[in-house]
Each structure stands twice: as structure tokens, then as C-alpha cells.
Design a protein around this motif. Structure first.
Motif, PDB file in Angstrom:
ATOM      1  N   ILE A   1       0.708  -1.425  -0.233  1.00  0.00           N
ATOM      2  CA  ILE A   1      -0.108   0.270  -0.498  1.00  0.00           C
ATOM      3  C   ILE A   1       0.078   1.298   0.100  1.00  0.00           C
ATOM      4  N   ALA A   2       1.615   1.087   0.588  1.00  0.00           N
ATOM      5  CA  ALA A   2       3.232   2.570   0.943  1.00  0.00           C
ATOM      6  C   ALA A   2       3.071   2.149  -0.377  1.00  0.00           C
TER       7      ALA A   2
ATOM      8  N   VAL B   1       2.208   1.531  -3.737  1.00  0.00           N
ATOM      9  CA  VAL B   1       1.212   2.732  -4.198  1.00  0.00           C
ATOM     10  C   VAL B   1       0.160   3.948  -3.723  1.00  0.00           C
ATOM     11  N   GLY B   2       1.213   4.099  -3.036  1.00  0.00           N
ATOM     12  CA  GLY B   2       0.896   5.675  -1.950  1.00  0.00           C
ATOM     13  C   GLY B   2       1.968   6.116  -3.270  1.00  0.00           C
ATOM     14  N   LEU B   3       3.394   5.354  -3.314  1.00  0.00           N
ATOM     15  CA  LEU B   3       4.651   6.752  -3.623  1.00  0.00           C
ATOM     16  C   LEU B   3       3.896   6.928  -5.376  1.00  0.00           C
TER      17      LEU B   3
ATOM     18  N   GLU C   1       1.761   9.744  -4.594  1.00  0.00           N
ATOM     19  CA  GLU C   1       2.390  11.036  -4.409  1.00  0.00           C
ATOM     20  C   GLU C   1       3.506  11.594  -5.895  1.00  0.00           C
TER      21      GLU C   1
ATOM     22  N   PHE D   1      -7.612   6.460  -3.423  1.00  0.00           N
ATOM     23  CA  PHE D   1      -7.324   6.372  -1.705  1.00  0.00           C
ATOM     24  C   PHE D   1      -8.138   7.833  -1.554  1.00  0.00           C
TER      25      PHE D   1
END
Lengths: 203, 203
Positions: B107-108, B110-112, B115, B151
Motif C-alpha cells: 500500500i505504501a 502504491v501511495g508513492l 505522491e 485512495f
């Protein structure tokens, strides 16, 4: 009710017969075969069963108290139908075993944890939704890290872990919240002020 | 600038030498070893290198134009330092190869993507951020499904795929947006009105 429910979607090395013997057992698709392999009867089998052979389907039918076959063209992702049925029984706990290489499905599964307040588990992860207010997060043997993540930006206090923080905004990636660790194999506390915060035990 | 950058964090079966020969190459931790194995020189090696042996570290040093070793106790997850460095070079494209069994890290990662507007790729997934406005999403050989997730709840039109929708609110799980499919191996269009929408090619 005091009923606990196990939903098996995926293969794992989890000892289902030992850990979940007394749970009401739901098999989803090929997950039914894992319940059978563990020597466990299936209380409720669900899926379109496109992924099993005819012989496997007959075996699943024979082991299932109830079997619901739904059409392949469906609006809900695999497993959500099972979760909705499980939640409708108003159980004390729902454990959802799911695994796979698809990132979109992994994120969707974590979303189901948040939406339905179920526990997501596989060989490498144990994920659940914290409650608003104070949560004791116990140490669990076999996991090195504990991470806290949120899809909707939550606000929390984290205390008693290796990395602690006050009034921390937790998102999909949070300093002091991802890859946190237990101290002396004792649990810590997470106080949730707002938002949905997920706890992940992992290695 | 027209520079394209490849960041390798994880092993894969992707033919790096064929697909990314002309990219500026960043190795993260053991990802450096995969670049070396592919016969590719490393332009920039980064990590705490706790996960490599002394001999491996020497090999990485020998193959790297530049090597930056950071302390193990760090605020940023593995790979984010590499992405921040990559983005600082103002490249045309950044491809980030990462894989693993930890859901929190997935998940982190995918967050990158959301971002830093990078492409996340591994053996089973190819994920990138759509732009506000109209996006042509091309068919890609080797992937069966195309999913759209957000998200932060985005609003989109989806046209030209097997499942289409107008003014669809896309979240972590969206009817008509997850496990969508291409028609006749042709691409489709996604118009993003608001929010960050991620496209996932997968199998």
C-alpha cells in the motif's frame, strides 16, 4: 451472538484445523478445497466456481452444508459476498483468509477490512481495524513489525511501541507508524481520535 | 529533460537489459544485485545495505557510479529516498520495480505512485497515476485486467472498456472499475474530473 466465522479464499500455511476448528466456516471458490484439505466441513460454500474442475466442484458440494453459486459477471469482488453473508449473521469475529499477487485486489481486500470490520490474514500479514478510542495492540508471536495505515487520514496517539507519536495524522504512509516494532514482546496502545486506522502485523 | 529513470528495489522476471537499457539506473539495496545480474551498470546505488553481505556490498560498490549509504533508522520507507532523488532530476519517466509479501509496504508503494507520479511495476502488476482530464489507457500485451482505484475518492468517466461508467466515484473498491477488461485489445479512455485515480494492469 458468540459465533466466530472463518472465510477462506486462498491457500495458506495456516493450521486451519487447529486455529479455527470451532469457527463457522465459509469457503470461497478454491478456498473450499483448502478447508476440505484441512479436514474441515464447510458450512457455507460460495463462488461462481469457474476456477474449479467438475470433480472438485462435486467434492465441494459433498463437503458443504450449503452451497451458493452466483454468476461470473458480478458487481462484487470475490469474497465480498461471503463477507456480507458472514456479517449478516452478526458474529463476534470474522477472519478472512486471502492472498495473491494482484495489487488492486490486495487493496480492495484491505478496503473490506475497513468497511466490514473483519480480520484479513494470510501467511505474511494479519490486518484489522482499530476502534475509535483506545486500542490495546497486543504483541503477536511470529510477527516482527506492526504498521498503522489509513485510507482516509486518521488522527492517533501511538504509545508503548519502538516509535511513538502524539496527534499523528496517519495516511497510507506515515512516519513513526509504518514498520513500527514491539518493545520486549509487550503490546502497545493506539488511541484513535478520528478516521479509520488499520493495524498490520507483518514480517 | 528527456531522461528516463529505472529504480530497482526487488527481484523480477522483467528483462531489464532489454526494456530499460537506456534508462538512468538506480539500485536500492538488493535491487542493485538484480541490475548487476542483468549486466547493467548502476548509476546510483542507495540503501542502508544491511540486507547484503560484505562481498555483495563490494560488488555493488564496484558496479556503481555513485553509492549513497544511509543509516538503518530512517524515516522514509525503502525506495522513497531513491524516488525523491529520481524526481529531483526532473525526468520524463520513473519506473519503480518493487514487490513483496507485506501488504503495508504494498500500500505504501502504491501511495508513492500517487505522491510522486511514478510507475510501479513487478511481475504481476503495472500501476500508474492518471492525469486530470482525459487519459487514453492503452491495451498492454500480457495483462488481462485493468483496474482503477483511488485512495481519496475520485470522479471519472470510463469509456471503451468492457465495463463503462459516467461520473463514477472511484474509491479503493469500485463497481465497474475493478477487474475491468479491454475490448478487442484496444485501449479505452478514462476522464478524471477530480481526485487521484490509479490505473492497475494485472492478471
Amino acid at each position: 451472538m458468540n459465533e466466530k466465522i472463518l472465510i477462506v479464499c486462498s491457500k495458506s500455511h495456516i493450521d486451519l484445523a487447529r486455529e479455527y476448528k470451532d469457527y463457522y466456516k465459509i469457503g470461497v471458490e478454491r478456498g473450499c478445497l483448502d478447508l476440505i484439505k484441512a479436514g474441515l466441513p464447510i458450512n457455507y460454500a460460495v463462488g461462481d466456481f469457474d476456477s474449479v474442475s467438475e470433480d472438485e466442484f462435486k467434492e465441494i458440494e459433498a463437503y458443504s452444508d450449503e452451497l451458493v453459486r452466483f454468476p461470473a459477471a458480478k458487481d462484487l469482488i470475490d469474497g465480498e459476498i461471503a463477507i456480507q453473508y458472514a456479517v449478516s449473521r452478526k458474529p463476534q469475529e470474522v477472519v478472512f483468509i486471502a492472498d495473491g499477487s494482484r495489487i488492486d485486489m490486495t487493496i480492495a481486500a484491505v478496503g473490506l477490512v475497513a468497511e466490514y470490520d473483519v480480520i484479513l490474514r494470510n501467511d505474511d500479514n494479519y490486518c484489522y481495524l482499530l476502534k475509535e478510542g483506545n486500542n490495546f495492540v497486543p504483541y503477536k508471536e511470529g510477527y516482527k513489525y506492526i504498521s498503522f495505515l489509513s485510507f482516509d487520514k486518521s488522527l492517533v496517539n501511538i504509545r508503548g511501541f519502538l516509535y511513538n507519536a502524539e496527534n499523528l495524522a496517519v495516511s497510507w504512509k506515515s512516519v513513526n507508524a509504518t514498520s513500527n516494532e514491539f518493545v520486549d514482546k509487550v503490546g502497545g496502545n493506539v488511541e484513535v481520535f478520528s478516521g479509520q486506522t488499520l493495524a498490520f502485523y507483518c514480517n
